[in-house]
Scaffold this motif. Structure first.
Motif, short mmCIF file in Angstrom:
data_model
loop_
_atom_site.label_atom_id
_atom_site.label_comp_id
_atom_site.label_asym_id
_atom_site.label_seq_id
_atom_site.Cartn_x
_atom_site.Cartn_y
_atom_site.Cartn_z
N ASP A 37 0.83 -1.20 0.00
CA ASP A 37 0.00 0.00 0.00
C ASP A 37 0.87 1.26 0.00
N ALA A 38 1.98 1.21 0.78
CA ALA A 38 2.85 2.39 0.88
C ALA A 38 3.83 2.44 -0.29
N GLN A 39 3.76 1.46 -1.18
CA GLN A 39 4.64 1.38 -2.36
C GLN A 39 6.11 1.44 -1.99
N THR A 40 6.48 0.73 -0.92
CA THR A 40 7.89 0.64 -0.57
C THR A 40 8.58 -0.26 -1.60
N GLU A 41 9.92 -0.24 -1.59
CA GLU A 41 10.66 -1.07 -2.55
C GLU A 41 10.29 -2.54 -2.33
N LEU A 42 10.25 -2.92 -1.04
CA LEU A 42 9.92 -4.30 -0.71
C LEU A 42 8.51 -4.65 -1.20
N GLY A 43 7.57 -3.75 -0.94
CA GLY A 43 6.18 -3.98 -1.34
C GLY A 43 6.06 -4.16 -2.84
N LEU A 44 6.75 -3.31 -3.59
CA LEU A 44 6.66 -3.39 -5.05
C LEU A 44 7.25 -4.70 -5.55
N LEU A 45 8.34 -5.14 -4.89
CA LEU A 45 8.98 -6.39 -5.29
C LEU A 45 8.11 -7.61 -4.99
N MET A 46 7.37 -7.55 -3.88
CA MET A 46 6.64 -8.72 -3.40
C MET A 46 5.22 -8.83 -3.97
N LYS A 47 4.71 -7.73 -4.51
CA LYS A 47 3.28 -7.68 -4.89
C LYS A 47 2.88 -8.82 -5.84
N ALA A 48 3.71 -9.05 -6.87
CA ALA A 48 3.32 -10.05 -7.87
C ALA A 48 3.18 -11.43 -7.24
N SER A 49 4.17 -11.83 -6.41
CA SER A 49 4.09 -13.15 -5.77
C SER A 49 2.83 -13.27 -4.93
N ILE A 50 2.56 -12.22 -4.14
CA ILE A 50 1.41 -12.29 -3.23
C ILE A 50 0.10 -12.37 -4.03
N ASP A 51 0.00 -11.54 -5.05
CA ASP A 51 -1.23 -11.56 -5.86
C ASP A 51 -1.43 -12.90 -6.54
N GLU A 52 -0.32 -13.62 -6.81
CA GLU A 52 -0.45 -14.94 -7.45
C GLU A 52 -0.64 -16.06 -6.44
N GLY A 53 -0.60 -15.72 -5.16
CA GLY A 53 -0.80 -16.75 -4.14
C GLY A 53 0.44 -17.57 -3.85
N GLN A 54 1.62 -17.03 -4.21
CA GLN A 54 2.87 -17.74 -3.91
C GLN A 54 3.52 -17.13 -2.69
#
Ligand code: G5P
Ligand code: MG
Length: 223
Positions: free
Chosen positions: A46-63
């Motif tokens: 939500d805060a668009q941190t570097e970590l958040g941007l990196l992790m978003k795709a995996s989380i959205d895919e359920g990995q």
């Protein structure tokens, strides 16, 4: 309840089994600090941190996100809570994460929620979340007082991007292959306590009674 020593607990269970809901009740009833790995990751997205941007795709895919990243993140949070009793929700989720945690802390209790999958699937598609606090609602089970708004702050609620039927299936698969071995790890350490059921309101009194009993023993041991 005031404790004479710090208490370290973990709550486990498949996606939608009620970890967040029961954690909220444990925090309120027993005063443990609730740390949810998923809430922390979503706050980063939500805060668009570097970590958040990196992790978003995996989380959205359920990995699952990589072990080293999540372990560093959660162990970092725990160093800020040296003087608190805590409850970890969503971490550890692999054997490697459990071993990383064990290097720094020994866990007193692992609460394992066992809820059948056909029950879970329905719950997740009607879940609404307050992102800043992690409070969860459900259209049928615990609806917010004002539709779409958090009861405490009045802020808007969101639906999680990973709560689509296909992603829920992937999350469950990840749970079975990567997280179930962690249950065995804690069972062999003698700290696993399993609670089975289909309704949180029926499971909760057993969890609460179990923890109150545990805490009484901890206090007696120190007194
Ligand atoms: P999360 O955020 O840890 P999950 O998939 O483990 O996500 P989730 O979905 O948050 O777990 P929950 O907390 O177990 O589920 O369940 P909940 O939110 O309390 O309840 C679900 C819904 O059911 C709510 O709407 C609630 O109101 C309702 N409900 C509760 N009880 C009842 C009931 O009795 N009846 C009814 N009708 N409804 C009820 O992880 C998300 C992602 O982050 C990454 C991964 O990508 C993961 O997929 N991640 C990690 N990756 C690697 N390692 C880690 N350690 C990671 N941690 C997170
Ligand atoms: Mg949760």
């Amino acid at each position: 309840m005031l404790l004479h020593r710090l208490y370290r607990a973990v709550i486990m269970g498949p996606p939608g089994s009620g970890k967040g809901t029961i954690s909220g009740r444990i925090s309120k009833s027993l005063g443990l600090q609730h740390i949810s790995s998923g809430d922390i990751l979503r706050a980063n997205i939500d805060a668009q941190t570097e970590l958040g941007l990196l992790m978003k795709a995996s989380i959205d895919e359920g990995q699952l996100v990589p072990d080293q990243i999540i372990s560093r993140l959660i162990l970092g949070e725990l160093t800020l809570l040296q003087h608190s009793s805590w409850l970890l929700d969503g971490f550890p989720r692999t054997l490697s994460q459990a071993e990383s945690l064990e290097e720094s802390y020994s866990v007193d209790t692992v609460i394992n929620l066992q809820v059948p999958f056909h029950i879970i699937r329905q719950r997740l598609t009607s879940r609404w979340t307050h992102l800043p606090s992690g409070r969860v609602y459900n259209v049928d089970f615990n609806p917010p007082k004002v539709p779409g708004r958090d009861d405490v702050t009045g802020e808007p609620l969101i639906q999680r991007d990973d709560d689509t039927p296909e992603t829920v299936m992937r999350r469950l698969k990840a749970y079975q292959t990567q997280t179930e071995p962690v249950l065995e790890y804690y069972r062999s350490k003698g700290v696993l306590e399993t609670f089975r059921g289909t309704e949180t309101n029926k499971i909760w009194p057993h969890v609460e009674a179990f923890l109150h009993k545990k805490f009484a023993v901890v206090n007696k041991g120190v007194a």
